[in-house]
Design an enzyme around this catalytic site. Structure first.
Site, PDB file in Angstrom:
ATOM      1  N   GLN A  94       1.579  -6.066   5.934  1.00 45.88           N
ATOM      2  CA  GLN A  94       1.932  -5.833   4.542  1.00 45.88           C
ATOM      3  C   GLN A  94       3.278  -6.487   4.238  1.00 45.88           C
ATOM      4  O   GLN A  94       3.711  -7.363   4.993  1.00 45.88           O
ATOM      5  CB  GLN A  94       1.941  -4.338   4.250  1.00 45.88           C
ATOM      6  CG  GLN A  94       0.562  -3.720   4.401  1.00 45.88           C
ATOM      7  CD  GLN A  94       0.485  -2.313   3.859  1.00 45.88           C
ATOM      8  OE1 GLN A  94       1.367  -1.813   3.161  1.00 45.88           O
ATOM      9  NE2 GLN A  94      -0.590  -1.630   4.213  1.00 45.88           N
ATOM     10  N   GLU A 153     -12.752  -1.611   2.711  1.00 45.13           N
ATOM     11  CA  GLU A 153     -13.236  -1.270   4.059  1.00 45.13           C
ATOM     12  C   GLU A 153     -14.247  -0.114   4.077  1.00 45.13           C
ATOM     13  O   GLU A 153     -14.179   0.766   4.943  1.00 45.13           O
ATOM     14  CB  GLU A 153     -12.054  -0.947   4.978  1.00 45.13           C
ATOM     15  CG  GLU A 153     -11.218  -2.149   5.317  1.00 45.13           C
ATOM     16  CD  GLU A 153     -10.158  -1.880   6.385  1.00 45.13           C
ATOM     17  OE1 GLU A 153     -10.076  -0.745   6.898  1.00 45.13           O
ATOM     18  OE2 GLU A 153      -9.400  -2.811   6.708  1.00 45.13           O
ATOM     19  N   GLU A 193      -6.408  -8.998   4.245  1.00 46.94           N
ATOM     20  CA  GLU A 193      -5.605  -8.263   5.229  1.00 46.94           C
ATOM     21  C   GLU A 193      -5.589  -9.072   6.516  1.00 46.94           C
ATOM     22  O   GLU A 193      -6.631  -9.273   7.131  1.00 46.94           O
ATOM     23  CB  GLU A 193      -6.152  -6.857   5.501  1.00 46.94           C
ATOM     24  CG  GLU A 193      -5.953  -5.875   4.368  1.00 46.94           C
ATOM     25  CD  GLU A 193      -6.280  -4.433   4.759  1.00 46.94           C
ATOM     26  OE1 GLU A 193      -6.073  -4.076   5.949  1.00 46.94           O
ATOM     27  OE2 GLU A 193      -6.739  -3.679   3.891  1.00 46.94           O
ATOM     28  N   GLU A 233       0.849  -1.195   0.000  1.00 45.00           N
ATOM     29  CA  GLU A 233       0.000   0.000   0.000  1.00 45.00           C
ATOM     30  C   GLU A 233       0.882   1.241   0.000  1.00 45.00           C
ATOM     31  O   GLU A 233       1.995   1.228   0.550  1.00 45.00           O
ATOM     32  CB  GLU A 233      -0.901   0.002   1.240  1.00 45.00           C
ATOM     33  CG  GLU A 233      -1.826   1.212   1.330  1.00 45.00           C
ATOM     34  CD  GLU A 233      -2.811   1.133   2.488  1.00 45.00           C
ATOM     35  OE1 GLU A 233      -3.633   2.049   2.636  1.00 45.00           O
ATOM     36  OE2 GLU A 233      -2.744   0.142   3.246  1.00 45.00           O
ATOM     37  N   TYR A 258      -6.730  -8.122  12.359  1.00 43.08           N
ATOM     38  CA  TYR A 258      -5.400  -7.931  12.942  1.00 43.08           C
ATOM     39  C   TYR A 258      -5.437  -8.381  14.395  1.00 43.08           C
ATOM     40  O   TYR A 258      -6.441  -8.222  15.085  1.00 43.08           O
ATOM     41  CB  TYR A 258      -4.977  -6.464  12.847  1.00 43.08           C
ATOM     42  CG  TYR A 258      -4.786  -6.002  11.427  1.00 43.08           C
ATOM     43  CD1 TYR A 258      -3.601  -6.255  10.750  1.00 43.08           C
ATOM     44  CD2 TYR A 258      -5.800  -5.330  10.751  1.00 43.08           C
ATOM     45  CE1 TYR A 258      -3.418  -5.845   9.444  1.00 43.08           C
ATOM     46  CE2 TYR A 258      -5.626  -4.916   9.445  1.00 43.08           C
ATOM     47  CZ  TYR A 258      -4.437  -5.173   8.793  1.00 43.08           C
ATOM     48  OH  TYR A 258      -4.260  -4.775   7.497  1.00 43.08           O
TER      49      TYR A 258
END
Length: 503
Positions: free
Chosen positions: A351, A173, A292, A27, A244
């Site tokens: 990432q 998102e 993600e 990103e 996450y």
């Protein structure tokens, strides 16, 4: 010392090992791109400005796909700013990360980088501030051979042949109020369906990903998926999942059990998708793109974005330094993704470089592997053939978040062509080693090819530019196979990989 029993049988196939499980994410955030994968002034840089030291590590990591260019960044991104002569590209404000975007690295540079890295591009499009027209333009730029206004623009920019991008994320998102262009589920679902239908008019064989919830803690989680898929079911192939995991308040036991949460997340998303499919009376299945996932310490100083009049280019953001416990959790999350290979058809570790990443760099200086690099690279390299659903009988321990959790978690893969079984396992016990007894008798006898484990008495150890090799995967001692039964001892807080030949 307690003993956990694991049974592996070739009849219990979950599905094939999917190479896209081992995807990652680049990103325009912090130093992911600039001084990460791209640094023209670096001593290792090639003629395109790519850091070749980073390219070597990316290939070693075994990454299969890379999602680009976001992430939150994409929701206000104008892809046209990043193509054409660099000296004519505008500098823009990046509202997602309160930074300045110079656009000296863009779509064409990324596609050339993918070829060098040997990865498949996975493109995300802006559905925060844009819509059908802009989506069709970027698709035309990437995939139409020539003869049209936008495809000829690509050819003038030096790419004679189309890029042939197959996977497209329809936004990012958009359930989150932090997102530029935040929408309700109905608003987003309608837009995604319209954009997806138009894109399929150009290429009906695209693989399209609808936005799922940004995390399970969102008040709309579940209902968001239901409404979005009600609108998009006939148009998309996958729905995204984002999650996450991080240690809070010193609760190491719950942190080590993070894969329990991932298992439940996947089960919830697929159940909702199947309910929508049942209501529509269709045999089509919507699968999950877990595009993600990672460990992320969101309260640390490096996760705080700039403010006010400060709009820096490539600031230090989200540069977590991962320790040994983090690596064990990442290895366990990969176990979860593999055992759901029947429904998780794609995944992206978020990432790749510098930003919550397995690879770190210094501007003008060295690159190195974080602790999380190793379980990812070894799983990507040795998980082959079919994923097998294993039976695990283990002692449990109590956690604040998940209640009683098995001490041992495991999955196995079986490659019929090579007659090789690979067992991936974690010991979540903070204080005790655990003996594992693996029943392989369904395969006949076997012999150990390789057995590695990653652990360290100091769970807080993390790699640096000066020392990235003091803690590496090392041989797992005293692994034996006798009459189709394997025994080994896993150290506390450890990840392990055991490869067995049955030929």
């Amino acid at each position: 010392m307690t003993t956990a029993r694991i049974t592996v049988d070739p009849g219990f196939v979950v599905g094939p090992v999917r190479r896209r499980t081992f995807g990652s994410f680049v990103e325009h955030l912090g130093r992911s791109v600039y001084t990460g994968i791209h640094e023209p002034a670096h001593p290792s840089a090639d003629d395109g400005g790519s850091r070749t030291d980073v390219l070597e590590l990316v290939r070693e990591l075994g990454v299969s796909t890379v999602r680009y260019p976001g992430g939150n960044f994409v929701s206000s991104y104008r892809w046209e700013d990043g193509v054409g002569p660099r000296e004519q590209r505008p500098v823009r404000l990046d509202l997602a990360w309160h930074s300045a975007e110079p656009n000296t690295f863009g779509l064409d540079e990324f596609m050339r980088w993918c070829v060098k890295a040997g990865v498949e591009p996975m493109m995300a499009i802006n559905l925060g501030t844009r819509g059908i027209t802009e989506a069709l333009d970027i698709l035309e730029y990437c995939n139409v051979a020539g003869g049209t206004a936008v495809s000829e623009q690509r050819r003038r920019n030096g790419a004679e042949r189309p890029y042939g991008v197959k996977m497209w994320c329809l936004g990012n998102e958009l359930d989150g109020p932090w997102q530029v262009g935040h929408k309700t589920a109905h608003e987003y679902g309608r837009l995604a369906a319209e954009v997806g239908r138009a894109m399929r008019m150009v290429d009906p064989d695209l693989e399209l990903v609808a936005c799922g919830s940004s995390n399970t803690g969102m008040p709309t989680f579940g209902e968001w998926e239901r409404v979005v898929l009600t609108e998009t079911y006939d148009v998309v192939d996958l729905i995204s999942a984002h999650a996450y995991y991080w240690e809070e308040d010193g609760d190491l036991g719950s942190f080590l059990a993070s894969a329990v949460d991932m298992d439940e997340f996947i089960a919830g998303v697929t159940a909702t998708a199947d309910a929508v499919g049942a209501a529509k009376k269709t045999d089509k299945k919507i699968h999950v793109s877990f595009d993600e996932w990672n460990v992320w310490y969101q309260t640390r100083a490096e996760s705080k974005v700039p403010e006010g009049a400060d709009w820096p280019v490539a600031p230090v953001l989200l540069e977590d330094r991962y320790n040994v416990a983090d690596a064990v959790v990442v290895g366990n999350l990969l176990i979860s993704l593999l055992r759901h290979t029947d429904r998780v058809h794609s995944a992206s570790l978020a990432q790749l470089v510098n930003v919550i990443a397995p690879i770190m760099t210094e501007p003008g200086g060295p690159s190195w592997r974080q602790t999380t690099f190793h379980p990812f690279a070894l799983t990507a390299r040795h998980a082959k053939g079919d994923v097998l659903r294993v039976s695990v009988s283990s002692e449990t321990y109590d956690t604040a978040r998940f209640g009683a959790v098995p001490v041992i978690d495991a999955v196995a893969t079986h490659d019929e062509e090579t007659s090789e079984i690979t067992v991936f396992a974690v010991n979540r016990s903070v204080g005790d080693a655990t003996r594992v007894a693996v029943d392989l008798r369904a395969f006949g006898d076997g012999s150990v090819i390789e057995a590695l484990e990653l652990s360290n008495p100091d769970l807080t150890w993390h790699a640096t530019a000066e020392d990235s090799t003091s803690v590496l995967p090392k041989p797992l001692a005293d692994v034996k196979v006798e009459s189709g039964r394997l025994t080994a001892v896993l150290p506390p807080v450890s990840w392990a990989m055991i490869r067995i030949s049955t030929a």
